[in-house]
Design an enzyme around this catalytic site. Structure first.
Site, PDB file in Angstrom:
ATOM      1  N   HIS A   1     -10.006  -4.549  11.282  1.00  0.00           N
ATOM      2  CA  HIS A   1     -10.390  -4.424   9.584  1.00  0.00           C
ATOM      3  C   HIS A   1     -11.423  -3.450  10.297  1.00  0.00           C
ATOM      4  CE1 HIS A   1      -7.673  -7.177   9.190  1.00  0.00           C
ATOM      5  NE2 HIS A   1      -8.051  -7.700   7.799  1.00  0.00           N
TER       6      HIS A   1
ATOM      7  N   GLU B   1       1.172  -1.485  -0.226  1.00  0.00           N
ATOM      8  CA  GLU B   1      -0.127  -0.204  -0.073  1.00  0.00           C
ATOM      9  C   GLU B   1       0.590   1.529  -0.341  1.00  0.00           C
ATOM     10  OE1 GLU B   1      -0.652  -2.798   1.647  1.00  0.00           O
ATOM     11  OE2 GLU B   1      -3.381  -2.955   1.574  1.00  0.00           O
TER      12      GLU B   1
END
Lengths: 339, 464
Positions: B266, B197
């Site tokens: 998450h 990322e």
């Protein structure tokens, strides 16, 4: 005396890359411009005209000078970290604009809103001037991605230091650059110290040219104090990248004479080490010695160059001292582009 | 030259010690020659000569402490240069010490605003939604389809637009938002990245500097924490730092907020985080139509856009007008229901709780005005203020944490712009101030609920 020794050594080793007369003189002038500009910037910092951080490039001039000479100026993109003044001067950005940015004035390249670490030019394809160590590695890989996406044959020259070489995103970038065969040359300016931490104290392996091995990226160590070597290596690396073979790593072994920034404790290295580099390895002195030895120019000619360079720096300093600060209304401009 | 001044090692340094002279009177010096060493308690520095000349006089003795910045310490004259009249004196150009003298508190309090007060921020005016043609056909579609259509349409329109991210191509998107794009646009424009990322966010930002228009998909915004430096320090600040020269026309998008039973790492709402940042545009749509119209606008925007989707909403269906080019204005809230009793303000997944609560409240006789912010930066506070001037009451609903949240921001802005109109304190319904738990019952408790929205409305309307 150092001069003579160098010159005869150059003759003796005929396999050293050679520059043409014009190249030698151009390199000398460019390196001298950086040196004098940075000395002036240091002085102006001391007078309180320049604020914040100010990272001088003194000692490392041969790196960006040789690389830029081997590139297509105005077409190939360049991006670096915060020690960026030299890159801009060699790429042809206006010294007045650079110095006025250092003093935070309206005529600065970023209207005084960026400062020493944040200057850019779409026209010259210079993308900063980045203050976060290592960020330019992935940004520069993106510049190469754009070139490939558009089918252009330009190259991204992405500089970072030995300190940044330990950042994770450098390796993320190496991976993608090789995976997608992006035209990028990673130029590691190894000046031996990340701020005050020596490479030996921060890196498990100190040959940074090998940092691309696990991605199969070729790399080489280059004498970054000799503009002939930086030029020659950059030419090879740029040709590799431009021809579609993907990234290339150049580890430029160089040295900064000044502190990391202006406020530097100067306790992490010896004075002898600094003065040895200055006296024996100085890229500008060596360049001068070669020029005289090869009779590319006379002392008088070099003095003329020196005078010209000084005039440019003086003009830049005067402009940067007298140019007004940005208008208060600039506080609110350039945040987003209105729809 | 001719005077060498005591330099500052930092903008805050006022004085230092002249530790050592490395030249003596009569010496010839050249640029770069070290003249002296100075010290402070933090650092040492070598004073270098900037010009050539002869050292005529050393004005401060070696070892002197407390030498003020910008005091002349030596006189160096170039060939033919005259000493300054009246002997050495501080250079006229020497600036005053940067730090202003401390002002006693009571003096400061009565001081009028100085001329250096910041000018007012320019006012942002969003355009209204486009008028739809009379009798336009409405098509039922999921938010997922709407997002997919938006990307496909913009990629057809502009070849500089490409999408990159993890599993966007061969896998057809981890949440199938990029389904079919690889087949239509090919692997040059639909790019599977490694799991990297930080690297690909930076790479895409660099590509945007060079003029491309990347759409960066984060599999979820939780993973963008690895990339947040590039989003904020590179993309968001670039235009300002470059004095308007270089921008990053790009979209960072992906599912944001809590999914279902995926626990703390998450399940997080980044709305407030990104809405904090000048330079970013932040969009968080709820309906399929807004998802389509705003994503198209985001892709066309010359600015970096953070586009916050929601996994749970991907499959929800609503009507999208069937027009050739459905683009909505960025920065305009939508009044989802007009009413007079209370204003409920929400966005994205919060709108689901808010909508269901509104249905029940309306059935119970409360005339709710429901506002979907849609864009979080720039924030359409005017629409909220106008509404609250009418209703006198406001409840905000979001999944994010309370401290420094979107609701906190709206409450603050209402204090500034509608204080005299408020009949009750602005009340927030937010996610609880805890990391997201895994257990089903605890997760439900951690999230906002329809009941909590109803309770808040009852409280501000004094019905409870």
């Amino acid at each position: 005396m150092a001069r003579k020794a160098v010159a005869s050594k150059a003759k003796a080793q005929s396999n050293l890359p050679e520059l043409t007369k014009d190249q030698e003189l151009e390199a000398y002038r460019d390196m001298l411009l950086i040196r004098r500009f940075e000395e002036k910037a240091g002085q102006m910092y001391g007078m309180g005209l320049i604020g914040g951080f100010c990272h001088l490039y003194i000692g490392q001039e041969a790196v960006v000078t040789g690389v830029t000479m081997a590139s297509r100026k105005g077409e190939d993109a360049q991006i670096t970290g915060y020690r960026d003044h030299g890159h801009m001067l060699v790429m042809g950005l206006d010294p007045k604009g650079v110095m006025a940015e250092l003093t935070g004035r309206q005529g600065g390249l970023s209207k005084g809103k960026g400062g020493s670490m944040h200057m850019f030019s779409n026209e010259h394809r210079f993308y900063g001037g980045n203050g976060i160590v290592g960020a330019q590695a992935s940004l520069g890989t993106g510049l190469a991605f754009a070139a490939k996406y558009r089918g252009e044959d330009t190259v991204s020259l992405t500089y970072f230091g030995d300190g940044a070489a330990n950042q994770g995103q450098v390796y993320e970038s190496f991976n993608m650059a090789k995976l997608w065969k992006l035209p990028v040359v990673f130029i590691i300016e190894n000046n031996k110290y990340a701020m005050g931490t020596s490479l030996e104290r921060s890196a498990a392996t100190t040959d940074l040219s090998k940092r691309g091995l696990s991605f199969d990226i070729p790399g080489e160590q280059v004498d970054g104090m000799d503009v002939r070597m930086t030029y020659d290596a950059a030419r090879r690396a740029i040709e590799h990248a431009r021809s579609g073979k993907g990234p290339y790593i150049l580890e430029m072994l160089t040295y900064r004479y000044r502190g990391h920034s202006m406020s530097d404790p100067a306790k992490y290295r010896t004075k002898e080490e600094v003065s040895q580099y200055r006296q024996e390895r100085d890229p500008i002195e060596h360049s001068k010695a070669r020029i005289l030895d090869l009779k590319y120019a006379t002392e008088e000619d070099l003095k003329t160059i020196e005078t010209e360079v000084r005039a440019i720096v003086t003009e830049a300093a005067d402009f940067a001292t007298n140019d007004p600060e940005p208008d208060a209304s600039e506080l609110w401009t350039d945040i987003t582009i209105p729809a | 030259m001719p005077n060498i001044l005591m330099p500052a090692l930092s903008p805050t340094m006022e004085e230092g010690k002249l530790a050592k002279w490395l030249v003596k009177e009569g010496d010839t010096v050249n640029p770069g020659d070290v003249l002296a060493e100075i010290e402070t308690d933090k650092a040492t520095m070598e004073v270098e000569s900037v010009d050539s000349g002869v050292v005529k006089q050393l004005l401060v003795a070696e070892g002197t402490e407390g030498v003020k910045v910008n005091t002349p310490i030596a006189l160096v004259l170039a060939e033919g240069e005259e000493a300054p009249a009246g002997g050495p004196s501080p250079a006229e150009t020497a600036p005053e010490p940067a730090e202003a003298p401390a002002v006693p508190a009571e003096k400061a309090a009565e001081a009028a605003p100085s001329a250096a007060a910041a000018p007012a921020a320019p006012k942002f005016e969003a355009a209204a939604d486009p008028d739809l043609p009379e009798g336009v056909e409405m098509v039922e579609m999921t938010v997922r389809q709407a997002l997919n259509e938006a990307m496909a349409e913009e990629m057809r329109r502009d070849k500089d637009v490409f999408v990159m991210g993890e599993e966007v191509a061969e896998y057809q998107g981890a949440y199938k938002v990029t389904q079919g794009l690889l087949q239509e646009f090919g692997k040059e424009r639909v790019i599977d990245t490694p799991i990297t990322e930080h690297g690909f966010a930076g790479l895409a930002t660099g590509a945007a500097f060079a003029g491309l228009k990347p759409i960066v998909e984060f599999m979820t915004w939780n993973f963008a924490m690895q990339a947040i430096d590039q989003i904020i320090n590179s993309a968001a600040k670039q235009l300002y730092m470059s004095g308007g020269q270089v921008t990053a026309p790009m979209v960072f998008r992906g599912p944001n907020g809590a999914a279902a039973r995926v626990a703390a790492q998450h399940s997080q709402d980044y709305s407030a985080w990104y809405s904090h940042i000048p330079g970013l545009t932040v969009i968080a749509p709820y309906s399929a139509a807004d998802a389509k119209g705003l994503l198209k606008a985001a892709i066309r925007s010359p600015n970096p856009v953070v586009f916050l989707e929601n996994e749970i909403l991907y499959g929800s269906t609503s009507e999208v007008p069937k027009v050739d080019d459905y683009v909505l204005p960025i920065g305009k809230a939508r009044v989802a229901r007009k009413g007079n009793d209370v204003t409920i303000v929400s966005f994205s997944m919060g709108m689901r709780y808010a909508t269901q609560a509104t249905e029940k409240l309306v059935a119970a006789g409360v005339d709710v005005e429901l506002i979907d912010l849609r864009t979080l930066r720039p924030l359409d506070i005017d629409t909220v203020v106008e509404s609250v001037k009418k209703t006198g009451r406001c409840v905000t609903v979001e999944e994010g944490w309370p401290q420094g949240g979107i609701g906190a921001e709206i409450a603050s802005r209402l204090m500034e712009h509608a204080f005299d109109y408020l009949d009750a304190p602005v009340t927030r319904v937010t996610g609880k101030d805890v990391p997201m738990p895994y257990a089903a019952n605890l997760e439900k408790l951690a999230l906002p609920s329809v009941d909590e929205v109803i309770a808040a409305v009852n409280a501000v309307t004094y019905r409870s």
